[in-house]
Design a protein around this motif. Structure first.
Motif, short mmCIF file in Angstrom:
data_model
loop_
_atom_site.label_atom_id
_atom_site.label_comp_id
_atom_site.label_asym_id
_atom_site.label_seq_id
_atom_site.Cartn_x
_atom_site.Cartn_y
_atom_site.Cartn_z
N GLY A 1 0.96 -1.25 0.36
CA GLY A 1 0.14 -0.34 0.06
C GLY A 1 1.18 1.28 -0.07
O GLY A 1 0.24 2.24 -0.51
N GLY A 2 2.12 1.28 0.24
CA GLY A 2 3.43 2.02 0.13
C GLY A 2 2.88 2.98 -1.10
O GLY A 2 4.10 3.67 -0.30
N ALA A 3 2.60 2.88 -1.89
CA ALA A 3 2.92 2.96 -3.33
C ALA A 3 3.02 4.53 -3.37
O ALA A 3 4.10 5.43 -4.29
CB ALA A 3 2.26 2.25 -4.30
N PRO A 4 1.65 5.02 -3.61
CA PRO A 4 1.73 6.85 -3.67
C PRO A 4 2.58 7.54 -2.72
O PRO A 4 2.70 8.61 -3.20
CB PRO A 4 0.31 6.85 -2.90
N PHE A 5 2.76 6.95 -1.68
CA PHE A 5 4.15 7.59 -1.37
C PHE A 5 5.87 7.70 -1.54
O PHE A 5 6.19 8.07 -0.89
CB PHE A 5 4.31 7.52 1.09
N LEU A 6 5.85 6.47 -2.22
CA LEU A 6 7.16 6.43 -2.93
C LEU A 6 7.32 6.97 -4.76
O LEU A 6 7.74 6.44 -5.53
CB LEU A 6 7.79 4.91 -2.41
N TYR A 7 5.63 7.53 -4.59
CA TYR A 7 5.93 7.97 -5.83
C TYR A 7 6.81 8.41 -6.70
O TYR A 7 6.91 7.91 -7.86
CB TYR A 7 4.77 9.36 -6.65
N ASN A 8 7.68 9.10 -6.56
CA ASN A 8 9.31 9.93 -7.11
C ASN A 8 9.83 8.48 -7.37
O ASN A 8 10.68 8.53 -8.22
CB ASN A 8 10.28 10.54 -5.70
N SER B 1 0.56 9.99 11.50
CA SER B 1 0.52 9.34 10.12
C SER B 1 2.07 8.40 9.63
O SER B 1 3.61 9.29 10.64
CB SER B 1 0.72 10.57 8.91
N TRP B 2 2.38 7.73 8.13
CA TRP B 2 3.53 7.51 8.82
C TRP B 2 4.22 7.92 7.92
O TRP B 2 5.58 7.89 7.98
CB TRP B 2 3.51 5.83 8.13
N TYR B 3 3.86 9.34 7.46
CA TYR B 3 5.10 9.71 6.16
C TYR B 3 4.94 11.14 6.54
O TYR B 3 3.92 11.15 7.04
CB TYR B 3 3.81 8.98 4.58
N LYS B 4 5.62 11.49 5.72
CA LYS B 4 6.26 13.40 5.68
C LYS B 4 5.08 14.00 5.23
O LYS B 4 4.15 14.62 6.06
CB LYS B 4 7.75 13.56 5.65
N GLU B 5 4.73 13.50 4.15
CA GLU B 5 3.45 14.14 3.14
C GLU B 5 2.05 13.77 3.08
O GLU B 5 2.44 12.76 3.36
CB GLU B 5 4.20 14.50 1.79
N THR B 6 1.30 14.33 3.28
CA THR B 6 -0.05 13.80 3.53
C THR B 6 -1.06 13.42 1.87
O THR B 6 0.30 13.83 0.66
CB THR B 6 -0.77 14.33 3.72
N LEU B 7 -1.54 12.36 1.84
CA LEU B 7 -1.74 12.22 -0.04
C LEU B 7 -2.24 14.12 -0.64
O LEU B 7 -1.85 14.05 -2.25
CB LEU B 7 -2.53 11.71 -0.09
N PRO B 8 -2.89 14.82 0.04
CA PRO B 8 -3.48 15.58 -1.04
C PRO B 8 -1.76 16.51 -1.40
O PRO B 8 -1.96 16.88 -2.43
CB PRO B 8 -4.50 16.51 -0.20
#
Ligand SMILES: Cc1cc2nc3c(=O)[nH]c(=O)nc-3n(C[C@H](O)[C@H](O)[C@H](O)COP(=O)(O)O)c2cc1C
Length: 278
Positions: free
Chosen positions: A147-154, A260-267
């Motif tokens: 599920g982590g794909a959107p946060f590793l988009y770069n 949150s687990w990630y630095k940036e939010t999805l929006p």
């Protein structure tokens, strides 16, 4: 026993090799697989699974997949949590790039609500993904989603060379299941608390207790988290729950109660990628 289905156009007769029972068997016995054999997957099989994927219903045909068996590419994406024995890795994307090209070709300019586009496109991608998972099962392959794909988009963009507005929804590890590591099918909430006839029933203490019992007893009996070694640490509290008592409801509670687990939010990420979320 095969089944003959006559379609509406009368001229087409499809001979189905699969009985309904086989389909239910595949669905009911699927479980995530995280350890795979070191055995290649033939190209024709991959194409067969992918083609079945894209038979899913669609709103816009806004899903694309990039897949790889290249060990180097897979290892470049290991931050996504790819299981080391994965033989084939896929990412399911929302593909706005292709639709925009189509629009231009027809002489139109995009003027729509990006949030609605994204909402429907995520569903397009998810439906393709589930079809791929089940088709893979049908040929004996196992899989697990990441599920982590959107946060590793770069990272994904760099490895797969995706243009702007081709945005990752989810990753999928595939391979031939290692028979030594196949776990039991995981429980679900009781059906009566997931599907309601006529009216929704808000949850009482007793109902939620029953849901938790079904899940927790199932996971504890299987020793699921012991085998997986996936106990989430508590940030600001002493952890009084041993791994033998660490249940599904404890796991899910820890997952979504400690920020949150990630630095940036999805929006934020989606805006950076050029989507207009107002
Ligand atoms: C959107 C989504 C994201 C997931 N991400 C991960 C993941 O990052 N790592 C993982 O090991 N499993 C992941 N899973 C798999 C779930 O943990 C698994 O489906 C769930 O525990 C139920 O088990 P089952 O698939 O064996 O029935 C994901 C599943 C979904 C639907």
């Amino acid at each position: 026993m095969g089944q003959t289905i006559r379609l509406n156009d009368r001229s087409t007769v499809v001979e189905s090799k699969m009985t309904n029972e086989n389909l239910f068997h595949i669905i009911n016995n699927r479980r995530s697989i995280r350890k795979f054999l070191d055995k290649e997957i033939p190209k024709e099989l991959i194409e067969k699974i992918l083609a079945a994927g894209f038979r899913a219903p669609f709103a816009y045909q806004s899903c694309s997949i990039v897949y790889t068996q290249d060990k180097e590419k897979i290892s470049k994406l290991k931050k996504m949590g790819i299981y080391p024995s994965t033989k084939l890795f896929m990412v399911f994307f929302i593909d706005f790039h292709r639709l925009e090209k189509l629009l231009h070709k027809r002489g139109y300019k995009y003027d729509f609500d990006d949030s609605l586009f994204l909402w429907l496109a995520i569903q397009d991608a998810t439906l393709v993904c589930e079809n791929v998972i089940l088709a893979a099962e049908a040929v004996g392959l196992g899989s697990v989603l990441l599920g982590g794909a959107p946060f590793l988009y770069n990272e994904i963009k760099t490895v797969f060379n995706t243009p702007p507005k081709v945005f990752p929804v989810v990753g999928l590890c595939l391979g031939w299941p290692d028979p030594e590591h196949i776990m039991t099918v995981r429980p679900r909430f009781p059906l009566k608390y997931s599907a309601f006839e006529d009216t929704y029933k808000p949850f009482t203490d007793e109902m939620i207790q029953e849901c938790m019992k079904a899940m927790d007893e199932g996971y504890l009996t299987q020793g699921y988290y012991i085998k997986l070694g996936a106990k989430i640490p508590l940030k600001n509290k002493e952890d009084k729950i041993g791994v033998d008592k660490y249940s599904w409801s404890e796991h899910i509670s820890r997952k979504i109660s400690q920020g949150s687990w990630y630095k940036e939010t999805l929006p934020t990420i989606l805006r950076k990628e050029g989507f207009n979320l107002e």
